[in-house]
Design a protein around this motif. Structure first.
Motif, PDB file in Angstrom:
ATOM      1  N   GLU A 198       0.811  -1.212   0.000  1.00 15.25           N
ATOM      2  CA  GLU A 198       0.000   0.000   0.000  1.00 15.25           C
ATOM      3  C   GLU A 198       0.848   1.267   0.000  1.00 15.25           C
ATOM      4  O   GLU A 198       0.520   2.252  -0.669  1.00 15.25           O
ATOM      5  N   HIS A 199       1.952   1.243   0.755  1.00 15.77           N
ATOM      6  CA  HIS A 199       2.803   2.436   0.841  1.00 15.77           C
ATOM      7  C   HIS A 199       3.390   2.790  -0.528  1.00 15.77           C
ATOM      8  O   HIS A 199       3.409   3.968  -0.908  1.00 15.77           O
ATOM      9  N   SER A 200       3.850   1.781  -1.264  1.00 22.05           N
ATOM     10  CA  SER A 200       4.425   2.051  -2.584  1.00 22.05           C
ATOM     11  C   SER A 200       3.373   2.614  -3.541  1.00 22.05           C
ATOM     12  O   SER A 200       3.664   3.497  -4.351  1.00 22.05           O
ATOM     13  N   CYS A 201       2.155   2.097  -3.446  1.00 23.93           N
ATOM     14  CA  CYS A 201       1.079   2.617  -4.305  1.00 23.93           C
ATOM     15  C   CYS A 201       0.758   4.068  -3.955  1.00 23.93           C
ATOM     16  O   CYS A 201       0.588   4.912  -4.849  1.00 23.93           O
ATOM     17  N   GLN A 202       0.692   4.376  -2.660  1.00 24.91           N
ATOM     18  CA  GLN A 202       0.447   5.761  -2.256  1.00 24.91           C
ATOM     19  C   GLN A 202       1.590   6.662  -2.698  1.00 24.91           C
ATOM     20  O   GLN A 202       1.373   7.778  -3.173  1.00 24.91           O
ATOM     21  N   LEU A 203       2.820   6.163  -2.563  1.00 23.78           N
ATOM     22  CA  LEU A 203       3.979   6.952  -2.978  1.00 23.78           C
ATOM     23  C   LEU A 203       3.926   7.253  -4.470  1.00 23.78           C
ATOM     24  O   LEU A 203       4.224   8.371  -4.910  1.00 23.78           O
ATOM     25  N   CYS A 204       3.504   6.264  -5.253  1.00 21.82           N
ATOM     26  CA  CYS A 204       3.416   6.451  -6.696  1.00 21.82           C
ATOM     27  C   CYS A 204       2.373   7.502  -7.062  1.00 21.82           C
ATOM     28  O   CYS A 204       2.640   8.389  -7.882  1.00 21.82           O
ATOM     29  N   ILE A 205       1.199   7.425  -6.451  1.00 21.47           N
ATOM     30  CA  ILE A 205       0.170   8.391  -6.828  1.00 21.47           C
ATOM     31  C   ILE A 205       0.492   9.797  -6.300  1.00 21.47           C
ATOM     32  O   ILE A 205       0.120  10.792  -6.921  1.00 21.47           O
TER      33      ILE A 205
END
Length: 402
Positions: free
Chosen positions: A306-313
């Motif tokens: 989840e953290h990587s997805c949030q970082l990407c967006i």
């Protein structure tokens, strides 16, 4: 039950179970809850795995039970036609399908040709179909693993081995060429480090030929390897110099135990990062690097983090990249991390699910890995189970209050 507040930077919450499971009826949700509650028991997973393997070995009639439980949760069907229901089901929520022929363990020329033909059919299925944004294959599905290991080790091939390698190259090229002709993006999956150099070269050969105008061929970068961030940067430099586009699928890695054990037994430097934190750091650096070099790189984040997805967006917002930019995709496995997939899709991002398929008996190794991944770790309930439980409780409270 109150839900967590969305990230103030992106407005996307991966805790919003009302969106994550909106496509499931109460009956489907209860069935999923039951399955994950079973998988959340370590002893039960071990016992169930043992008895399923034994039953299949003894040819006992357990296929029906498997198909309505594990198989139905994590696979689309036994063939492409059976996957149609799953494809349409996902499409209703703006989630794409990546058909993944998941037959494992076959290693002869007849099987390689059969697998290549099946992958070709998935490319045809994806052509002009917005619901299927990518195709995918493993090179070990179309060629001998021991042969590729021998090539990477620099050993001399005899004439029959050389001919076999030419057939591998031909199968890969035929698949990439067909994808290019039908304008279908295709992933080359990553595998073990001792054959990955051969796979990389085949992928880059495909990119040089077919990624001149649009990204067709994508290579997969396993960021749990300590050399992979530099490999990504090197691949980007080479793509820019040669004038082709770089397709990148970022994953953390799937062969951790095998890599560790082989390095130990053969007394060479372990290629895997010493800690998960190191892997996470390189993964997040890699996704930022890809977004910053989007003039040449198209990226798919294959992650359940989840953290990587949030970082990407967050990075997309900072760089003013539209949510639906065709060069940025997110992907998760069918039956897992619906809280990520459906909330991203609901917010307008490009999302797809890997949808494995194949005869029940032959995809069992894949299903056993899913069961292993989803059981509790060190006595802690899995994230999947807790989210499903939360949604069951939320719906119950909603019914009471009405």
């Amino acid at each position: 039950m109150p839900l967590s507040v969305a990230s103030p930077k992106t407005g996307v919450s991966f805790d919003d179970t009302s969106v994550a499971f909106s496509s499931k009826s109460n009956g489907q949700l209860k069935k999923t809850y039951w399955l994950f509650s079973m998988m959340n028991q370590v002893w039960l997973v071990k016992l169930g795995t043992f008895f399923i393997k034994l039953s299949l070995l003894l040819r006992l009639p357990v296929k029906g039970l498997i198909k309505t439980t594990l198989f139905n949760q994590f696979c689309g069907g036994e063939d492409i036609k059976e996957c149609e229901k799953t494809i349409q089901y996902l499409a209703k929520s703006n989630v794409g399908t990546i058909l993944d022929y998941s037959v494992e363990g076959e290693d002869d020329e007849k099987s390689f040709d059969k697998t290549a033909n099946e992958i070709s059919l998935t490319i045809e299925k994806a052509a002009n179909n917005k619901a299927i944004p990518f195709s995918v294959f493993k090179v070990t599905g179309v060629g001998s693993t021991p042969l590729m290991e021998k090539i990477q080790a620099g050993e001399e091939l005899n004439s029959s081995e050389q001919q076999a390698f030419e057939r591998i190259k031909q199968r890969v090229d035929v698949l990439c060429k067909k994808a290019a002709e039908l304008n279908v993006k295709i992933f080359v999956d990553a595998e073990e480090s001792w054959i990955q150099n051969v796979i990389d070269q085949l992928a880059y050969d495909g990119m040089k030929k077919y990624n001149t105008q649009t990204p067709i061929v994508y290579n997969t970068f396993q960021m749990y390897r300590h050399d992979m961030l530099e490999n990504l940067k090197k691949a980007t430099r080479e793509a820019k110099a040669a004038g082709y586009l770089l397709g990148v699928k970022l994953v953390r890695g799937a062969y951790f135990e095998k890599e560790r054990l082989r390095a130990y037994e053969n007394e060479y430097q372990d290629p895997i990062h010493a800690t998960k934190e190191d892997t996470d750091r390189d993964y997040n650096k890699a996704l930022e690097f890809c977004l910053e070099n989007r003039d040449v790189i198209s990226i798919c984040l294959g992650t359940h983090n989840e953290h990587s997805c949030q970082l990407c967006i967050e990075a997309m917002e900072k760089l003013h990249i539209p949510h639906n930019d065709p060069h940025v995709w997110f992907a998760q496995l069918l039956g897992m991390s619906d809280n990520i997939s459906y909330n991203l899709a609901n917010a307008g991002y490009n999302v797809a699910k890997y949808v494995p398929y194949g005869p029940v008996e032959t995809v069992m190794p894949y299903l056993f890995r899913r069961a292993e991944e989803n059981k509790s770790i060190a006595g802690q309930s899995s994230r999947e189970y807790l989210l499903i439980k939360r949604e069951v409780e939320r719906r119950h409270q909603q019914r009471i209050s009405q």
